[in-house]
Structures are given as structure tokens and as C-alpha cells.
Write a protein that holds these residues in place. Structure first.
Motif, short mmCIF file in Angstrom:
data_model
loop_
_atom_site.label_atom_id
_atom_site.label_comp_id
_atom_site.label_asym_id
_atom_site.label_seq_id
_atom_site.Cartn_x
_atom_site.Cartn_y
_atom_site.Cartn_z
N VAL A 65 2.50 10.09 3.84
CA VAL A 65 2.37 9.21 2.67
C VAL A 65 1.27 8.17 2.84
O VAL A 65 0.74 7.65 1.86
N CYS A 66 0.93 7.84 4.07
CA CYS A 66 -0.11 6.83 4.33
C CYS A 66 -1.32 7.54 4.92
O CYS A 66 -1.20 8.32 5.88
N ALA A 67 -2.48 7.25 4.35
CA ALA A 67 -3.69 7.90 4.80
C ALA A 67 -4.02 7.45 6.22
O ALA A 67 -3.97 6.28 6.55
N VAL A 68 -4.37 8.43 7.06
CA VAL A 68 -4.71 8.13 8.44
C VAL A 68 -6.03 8.80 8.77
O VAL A 68 -6.44 9.77 8.14
N GLY A 69 -6.68 8.29 9.81
CA GLY A 69 -7.96 8.85 10.23
C GLY A 69 -8.80 7.79 10.88
O GLY A 69 -8.65 6.59 10.61
N ASP A 70 -9.69 8.23 11.76
CA ASP A 70 -10.51 7.26 12.47
C ASP A 70 -11.44 6.49 11.53
O ASP A 70 -11.84 5.37 11.81
N ASP A 71 -11.79 7.11 10.42
CA ASP A 71 -12.71 6.46 9.49
C ASP A 71 -12.00 5.76 8.34
O ASP A 71 -12.63 5.31 7.39
N LEU A 72 -10.66 5.69 8.42
CA LEU A 72 -9.89 5.09 7.33
C LEU A 72 -9.24 3.80 7.80
O LEU A 72 -8.74 3.71 8.93
N THR A 73 -9.27 2.79 6.93
CA THR A 73 -8.61 1.50 7.20
C THR A 73 -7.79 1.12 5.98
O THR A 73 -8.27 1.27 4.85
N THR A 74 -6.58 0.67 6.21
CA THR A 74 -5.71 0.29 5.10
C THR A 74 -6.25 -0.96 4.43
O THR A 74 -6.42 -2.01 5.07
N LEU A 75 -6.56 -0.84 3.13
CA LEU A 75 -7.09 -1.97 2.36
C LEU A 75 -6.11 -2.48 1.33
O LEU A 75 -6.23 -3.62 0.89
N ALA A 76 -5.16 -1.64 0.92
CA ALA A 76 -4.17 -2.03 -0.09
C ALA A 76 -2.77 -1.83 0.48
O ALA A 76 -2.50 -0.83 1.15
N PRO A 77 -1.86 -2.75 0.26
CA PRO A 77 -0.50 -2.57 0.75
C PRO A 77 0.13 -1.31 0.15
O PRO A 77 -0.05 -1.01 -1.03
N ALA A 78 0.86 -0.59 0.98
CA ALA A 78 1.59 0.61 0.55
C ALA A 78 3.07 0.36 0.74
O ALA A 78 3.53 0.11 1.85
N ILE A 79 3.83 0.43 -0.36
CA ILE A 79 5.26 0.16 -0.34
C ILE A 79 6.00 1.50 -0.40
O ILE A 79 5.90 2.23 -1.39
N ASP A 129 -0.30 -2.86 -14.00
CA ASP A 129 -0.57 -1.61 -14.70
C ASP A 129 -0.36 -0.46 -13.72
O ASP A 129 -1.05 -0.38 -12.69
N ASN A 130 0.57 0.44 -14.00
CA ASN A 130 0.93 1.53 -13.09
C ASN A 130 0.16 2.79 -13.43
O ASN A 130 0.06 3.19 -14.61
N VAL A 131 -0.37 3.44 -12.37
CA VAL A 131 -1.09 4.69 -12.53
C VAL A 131 -0.46 5.73 -11.60
O VAL A 131 -0.49 5.55 -10.38
N ALA A 132 0.14 6.77 -12.17
CA ALA A 132 0.80 7.80 -11.38
C ALA A 132 -0.26 8.66 -10.68
O ALA A 132 -1.25 9.08 -11.29
N VAL A 133 -0.02 8.93 -9.39
CA VAL A 133 -0.94 9.74 -8.58
C VAL A 133 -0.11 10.65 -7.68
O VAL A 133 1.08 10.38 -7.42
N PRO A 134 -0.70 11.69 -7.10
CA PRO A 134 0.03 12.53 -6.14
C PRO A 134 0.41 11.74 -4.90
O PRO A 134 -0.34 10.86 -4.46
N VAL A 135 1.56 12.02 -4.34
CA VAL A 135 2.05 11.29 -3.17
C VAL A 135 1.10 11.42 -2.00
O VAL A 135 0.82 10.45 -1.28
N GLU A 136 0.58 12.63 -1.76
CA GLU A 136 -0.25 12.87 -0.59
C GLU A 136 -1.57 12.08 -0.63
O GLU A 136 -2.12 11.73 0.42
N SER A 137 -2.08 11.82 -1.81
CA SER A 137 -3.38 11.14 -1.91
C SER A 137 -3.26 9.71 -2.46
O SER A 137 -4.28 9.08 -2.76
N ALA A 138 -2.06 9.18 -2.62
CA ALA A 138 -1.87 7.87 -3.25
C ALA A 138 -2.57 6.76 -2.49
O ALA A 138 -3.35 5.96 -3.04
N THR A 139 -2.31 6.66 -1.19
CA THR A 139 -2.89 5.55 -0.42
C THR A 139 -4.39 5.68 -0.28
O THR A 139 -5.12 4.68 -0.23
N ARG A 140 -4.88 6.95 -0.19
CA ARG A 140 -6.32 7.14 -0.08
C ARG A 140 -7.02 6.63 -1.34
O ARG A 140 -8.03 5.92 -1.28
N GLN A 141 -6.46 7.00 -2.49
CA GLN A 141 -7.05 6.54 -3.75
C GLN A 141 -6.92 5.01 -3.89
O GLN A 141 -7.84 4.34 -4.39
#
Length: 597
Positions: A65-79, A103-115
Motif C-alpha cells: 500500500v505504501c510506495a517503496v524504492g530507493d528513488d522514492l521518498t514519502t511526501l504525503a501522509p498515508a493513512i 476533496d476526495n479522489v478515488a485511486v487504485p490501492v497499489e498506486s495511491a501513495t505513488r500518485q
């Protein structure tokens, strides 16, 4: 302690914030109060970049559910919370309110944090959050995991809604100063804390690292459970259903901490969180009160107080100077009167000596009119000289006092010595009564003298056979008669001269007494005039100083009264805060079982 206790504590703290006009703190407490009433346990997952924070959450919920990777850094809180079906929503919250308000925007679970991270990187002024719902047993009991950005300000912003903190730090290094500082700040707001020491699968000496970290935590005065874990082993074990590998990952102890120790005692965690928040709020309210109370103990009128003391000193100086110049004036006038009397006596005696010398030779019967004019002129000159000296000396005395009392007021002596001219002394010098030596008196005196000469020489010549009256006796009688006339004329002149001297002496004495009295009276008038003038000036100065001192004292008293009143109000508020602080301390001392926190 039960839920109403912490609610009462929070409500009392909100009331105190409102009373002390801290609407910002009151609003923060109101928001926190609403969150505390939520039965869910909100756990804030914090850590620096690359520590495995997002991977840890994925391993806990067994989902990417949370995007991971060496080139990724968490910028927005994920609840991450429980939901019947997997669901993800990106929340745009421009007003920085609760995540449900945006304002809520529905997105796929797998890509939510990345977006969400991509939008957070490009968003202008908006705060982006991701809300993910998963059907997991761990979450179904009410557990909520919040993946936070690495920036400290974002982490501290999320802490206001957290019930516990889980810090993530990998075991490739000891806890850094940054991590210890972050833990210290978070502990003030959320005392329930644990540390997940990640990546133990990569570091063979992780146990030594864990021991050193526990030592560093103890030295820093931080109470937090340290749990070594491996998210990689946890995910592999979950995929393969390997219990031994799951146990080796350390997630069993972590899940036990989250589910049993924390979620099982959620009310106590809520109580501790409320107590911590109330404690820091009380300190924020009390700090300016202490500063203001200290300020009330410092006078704001130091300059006015200095002026008031200066006015008192001027009054003391004025009183001292008044006593000094009055003594000086009295002494100077006393010396002046003595000098004036001596001068008058000396001048009149010189006149009397001249009178004696004059009448030793002059006949008052012939020279009295000229003498009377001379004497009157000299006595007038004596009076004018003595009076002029009197005014000069008083002028000198007055200037001497002015230099001491009011050097900047030369006009103070204006008209003070104006007493007019001394009145002319007309004592009625009269001609002494002298007997006249007329022809009849001369014949009588001459006959009396010639009779004795005629008789004496007539008797003497009878012995020679001459008659009693003969040429010799007649010649002797004429000679004796003439001698008697001349002697009587001389005696009468001496008596006239003595009478003139006596009359002049009496007149000069009368002048001395009369003028001396007027001179002393004039000196007393001048003395009183100077005394009254300087006394009036001193009185005006005293009144001016008193008025100034009263005005300054009024300002000082008003300042003292205002500060005293405000100090009492602040002291009452500080006492109330102290009582509230004691309640907070007592409530915060409650420890959940099974935790070192």
C-alpha cells in the motif's frame, strides 16, 4: 482512571486557554478532543528517508500500500485503516482541516501513495494525504497506521492526532542525533513510543546496534520499547506461510506491541496522550504568564520614581537652604545694626569734638546762627551717609542670599529694598539762654570793683597824711573798676560757650537717639521685606515641588496598583495552572502494562 477523567482534564485545559485568550491552543485542544473520542488507535510511523518506514507498514498489513524504492521518498501522509473492501482516496486539504474534509479522489490501492507523492511534489499551497482502507484483522480492531513524510514539521503536524508513535530506524547505524531530537520532541506530545529497528536481515551485528541504541535512549532520558524487525523476512514469510521465518522477522513482537499492549490499552494511551497534550498546553499558557508576572514585579515608572526621589531631595535641599539663609540673614542684619550704631556714634562724636574746638574760641552770641546752619548740615550729611550705607549693606546681603537661594532669579530683589528717603531730622536746635552784659551792668560791676580799689588805696594813703579820696585812690579805684569789668566780660563769655557746647551736645544726643531709632526701624523693615520675599519664594518653590511630587506619586501609586492588581490576577491564573499541572502529572504517571514507555 476512566474516560471522563481525561475528558474533564482536556475540557478544563480548553477553558483555561479561553480564559487566557489563547484561542489557537483552545482550537488545537478541541480538534484533539474530537480525535481522542474516536475509538480507533492512531499510530504515527515516523523515520528518516531510506529507513524502511513504508516497507514496514506494507509488511504489517501484508500489502504493497505504501510506495517503496530507493528513488522514492514519502511526501504525503498515508493513512492505512480498516475497510470491508480495498479502497484508496487522495485527499486535498487546502484548509489544513481533518482529512475527511477535503476533496476526495478515488485511486487504485497499489498506486495511491505513488500518485499522492507526485501530487504533493507539484501541489501549490495544498496539503495532500492518502487514505487507504484494507480488510485486515490487525486493522479491524481499530488500529490506524499513519505513514509520515520525513520532514520534521510534517511529522509534528501529524502528532496532534496520534495516540502512539512508532519510529523506524535501520540497524546499519546507531540512532542519530536527528532521530534522538525528533524522539524528544515527539515524546512531549505523545509519551507512548516504540522503535522498530529494521533491516536486521542485512546486518549480522544488529544485536550490538540494538544494545547501543538502548543505551543511547537511556542516556537521553527517553523511554521507548526497541523491537528489531525485518520487513523483507516478514513479507517472504507471509507469502510462503512460514511461521519460523515470521518469528525470525521480529514482527510477532511488533504486532503484539501494537495489538495487545497498545490497542488493548487504548483508553490508557488516550489518557496519556491527553495528559501530554494538556501538559504542553499548560506550559505554553503558563510561560507568558510567568513572564508577565515577572514584568509586574518590575516598575514601568523607574524614571518617574527617580523624578519623585529627586523632588524629595529638592525639598530637603530647599528646607536646608531656607534654614541656612534665614540664619545668615539674621546674623548679617545683627552685624549691620551693630556697625551702623558704631558708625553713627563715631560720626557724631567727631562733630562734637569740632563743636568743642569751635566754641573754645567763638562767642555763641555772635556766631550762633552760622553755627546752627553748620551743625544741621553736618548732621544731615551723617544721616545720609549712614542711611546710604544701610541700603548698600542690605543690597549686598540680599544679593548674597539670592546667589544661594535663586541664582537664576535676579528679579527676585525688584522693589524689595524700596523704603523711600529717610525723613529730615528737625529737632529744633535753639539758641542757649545767655545773659547780656549791658552798660548798667558794666557800671555796676565797675563801681563795685573801683570801690574796693578806692577804699584800699585811700586807707593806705591816709597813713601818709593824704585824705581818703585823693588822686592816688581815685586812680586805683578806676583801675580796679576797669579790671572788674574785663574779668566779668571773660566769665560771661566762658559761660556762654559752655552753654552752647551743652546745647550742641544735647542736640547731637537727641539726633543720635532719634535717627538711631529710625535707622533701626528701617533696618527691621528691610529685614522683614527680605525675609518675606525669600520666604514667599521658598513657599512657591515648596508648593511647586509638592505639586510635582504629588503628581509623580499619583502616577507611581497608579502603576503600583495596576501592577499589583494584575499580579494578583496572574497569580490566581498561575495557581489554577499549577493545580491543573498537578492533575496532568498525576494522570501522566499512569503506565500501560507491558511497555517501557
Amino acid at each position: 482512571m476512566n474516560a471522563p477523567a481525561w475528558l474533564h482534564l482536556v475540557d478544563d485545559t480548553i477553558r483555561v486557554c479561553a480564559e487566557h485568550r489563547r484561542a489557537d491552543l483552545a482550537q488545537r485542544l478541541l480538534d484533539r478532543r474530537s480525535a481522542l473520542l474516536d475509538p480507533k488507535l492512531r499510530i504515527l510511523v515516523v523515520g528518516g528517508p531510506g529507513q524502511g518506514k513504508s516497507q514496514l507498514i506494507n509488511a504489517l498489513v501484508n500489502a504493497p500500500v505504501c510506495a517503496v524504492g530507493d528513488d522514492l521518498t514519502t511526501l504525503a501522509p498515508a493513512i492505512v485503516e480498516h475497510a470491508a473492501q480495498p479502497v484508496a482516496t487522495i485527499v486535498l486539504d487546502e484548509t489544513r482541516k481533518a482529512i475527511e474534509a477535503g476533496d476526495n479522489v478515488a485511486v487504485p490501492v497499489e498506486s495511491a501513495t505513488r500518485q499522492a507523492n507526485q501530487q504533493a511534489a507539484s501541489a501549490r499551497g495544498a496539503v495532500v494525504r492518502t487514505r487507504i482502507g484494507l480488510p485486515r484483522e490487525l486493522l479491524a480492531a481499530g488500529l490506524v497506521l499513519v505513514d509520515t513524510p520525513a520532514a520534521t514539521e510534517h511529522t509534528l503536524a501529524e502528532i496532534w492526532r496520534a495516540d502512539a508513535v512508532l519510529m523506524v530506524s535501520d540497524c546499519t547505524h546507531d540512532l542519530t542525533a536527528y532521530e534522538l531530537d525528533l524522539l524528544t520532541k515527539l515524546a512531549q506530545l505523545c509519551p507512548t513510543m516504540a522503535i522498530a529497528l529494521t533491516k536486521i536481515d542485512l546486518v549480522p551485528g544488529w544485536r550490538e546496534v540494538a544494545e547501543r541504541n538502548r543505551t543511547r535512549l537511556a542516556r537521553a532520558g527517553l523511554s521507548a520499547t526497541l523491537i528489531p524487525v525485518s520487513a523483507t523476512l516478514r513479507l517472504v514469510a507471509a507469502k510462503n506461510g512460514d511461521r519460523d521465518l515470521n518469528a525470525e522477522s521480529g514482527f510477532g513482537e511488533l504486532v503484539k506491541c501494537l495489538h495487545q499492549d497498545w490497542l488493548g490499552q487504548s483508553q490508557l494511551l488516550t489518557l496519556r496522550s491527553a495528559a501530554a497534550l494538556a501538559a504542553i498546553t499548560v506550559e505554553q499558557v503558563a510561560a507568558p504568564l510567568h513572564e508577565e508576572y515577572a514584568a509586574t514585579q518590575q516598575s514601568e515608572t523607574d524614571e518617574v520614581v527617580a523624578q519623585w526621589h529627586a523632588a524629595g531631595k529638592r525639598m530637603e535641599d530647599l528646607n536646608r537652604d531656607s534654614a541656612r539663609w534665614q540664619t545668615m540673614l539674621t546674623d548679617e542684619v545683627s552685624d549691620l545694626l551693630s556697625d551702623l550704631e558704631f558708625d553713627l556714634r563715631d560720626r557724631t562724636r567727631r562733630i562734637l569734638r569740632e563743636v568743642d574746638e569751635y566754641f573754645d574760641a567763638a562767642d555763641p552770641l555772635r556766631t550762633w546762627d552760622g553755627f546752627e546752619e553748620w551743625l544741621r548740615g553736618h548732621l544731615t550729611e551723617v544721616a545720609e551717609t549712614n542711611f546710604g550705607w544701610l541700603l548698600d549693606r542690605f543690597g549686598h546681603i540680599a544679593e548674597k542670599i539670592v546667589r544661594q537661594v535663586a541664582p537664576d532669579r535676579p528679579d527676585l530683589l525688584r522693589d524689595a529694598l524700596d523704603v523711600g528717603d529717610l525723613a529730615d531730622q528737625d529737632l529744633g536746635l535753639r539758641m542757649p539762654s545767655v545773659e547780656k552784659f549791658g552798660i548798667g551792668q558794666k557800671l555796676f560791676v565797675g563801681m563795685r570793683g573801683s570801690y574796693s580799689g578806692l577804699l584800699m588805696f585811700g586807707l593806705a594813703t591816709t597813713l601818709a597824711g593824704f585824705p581818703l579820696i585823693n588822686p592816688i585812690s581815685l586812680g586805683a579805684g578806676a583801675a580796679f573798676g576797669a579790671k572788674s569789668v574785663f574779668e566779668e566780660r571773660g566769665h560771661r563769655l566762658k559761660r556762654r560757650q559752655a552753654s552752647a557746647k551743652t546745647a550742641a551736645q544735647r542736640h547731637v544726643d537727641d539726633f543720635f537717639l532719634t535717627y538711631g531709632k529710625e535707622s533701626k526701624d528701617t533696618a527691621r523693615v528691610l529685614h522683614r521685606a527680605l525675609r518675606d520675599r525669600f520666604t514667599a519664594f521658598a513657599a512657591s518653590q515648596r508648593a511647586e515641588i509638592n505639586e510635582s511630587a504629588r503628581a509623580l506619586k499619583q502616577v507611581i501609586d497608579e502603576d503600583v496598583a495596576r501592577r499589583t492588581k494584575r499580579a494578583q490576577e496572574i497569580k490566581a491564573g498561575m495557581d489554577e495552572l499549577a493545580a491543573l499541572r498537578k492533575r496532568v502529572r498525576d494522570m501522566g504517571m499512569v503506565r500501560p502494562r507491558g511497555l517501557i514507555a
